[in-house]
Design a protein around this motif. Sequence first.
Motif, short mmCIF file in Angstrom:
data_model
loop_
_atom_site.label_atom_id
_atom_site.label_comp_id
_atom_site.label_asym_id
_atom_site.label_seq_id
_atom_site.Cartn_x
_atom_site.Cartn_y
_atom_site.Cartn_z
N UNK A 78 0.83 -1.20 0.00
CA UNK A 78 0.00 0.00 0.00
C UNK A 78 0.87 1.26 0.00
N UNK A 79 0.31 2.35 -0.51
CA UNK A 79 1.09 3.60 -0.52
C UNK A 79 1.24 4.17 0.88
N UNK A 80 2.46 4.56 1.20
CA UNK A 80 2.76 5.21 2.47
C UNK A 80 3.54 6.48 2.15
N UNK A 81 3.05 7.60 2.61
CA UNK A 81 3.75 8.86 2.40
C UNK A 81 4.96 8.96 3.32
N UNK A 82 5.88 9.83 2.94
CA UNK A 82 7.07 10.14 3.75
C UNK A 82 7.91 8.91 4.08
N UNK A 83 8.03 7.99 3.14
CA UNK A 83 8.85 6.79 3.39
C UNK A 83 10.30 7.14 3.71
#
Length: 178
Positions: A78-83
């Motif tokens: 899933x997309x996760x911001x600020x990786x």
Amino acid sequence: MALDFVTNQEIIVAARRNLTQNVWDYLTGGAESETTMRRNRYGLDSLAFRPRVLVDVSKIDTAATFLGHKLKIPVMLAPIGSLQSLTPEGGVAVAKAAAEFGTINFVSSVTQPSLEEIAAASDSPKIYQLYVQGDLNWVENLLKRVKHAGYTALCLTVDTAHYGHRERQMMDRWLPPS
């Protein structure tokens, strides 16, 4: 990849040890007061596999397809911001992991490095999560970049015109860098 972990709990312990409290809260937290997150956890915990013993499992195939792409396992990232807050490589690390495990990576539009750098990190299929934030010109230009970089589909997020209320982060007065 070396087998560094043998249980999920070891992964959680290592992540907790390597992240600041703010980043840990961001990663493990949810929207508002996290009620939906708790309900989802309860829903998952209420499911159970029926154990099968003395059954030949030597020819089990976990492969699946999604949008015409073959997956080794029926799991997608899933997309996760600020990786980049979790690992210096940011989205590149996740793209490489998706390729290694034969699955699809949904790339957040609010992570680093650029969508082009993430796409170039592996040949595995990637789907771009689009937050519509600007005017039509902004969207059209972004979609050109996404297409040129080789993303195979879009994941359109329409409920985040602005950063949501995450009470755990609000109490810490912390926002992710993206």
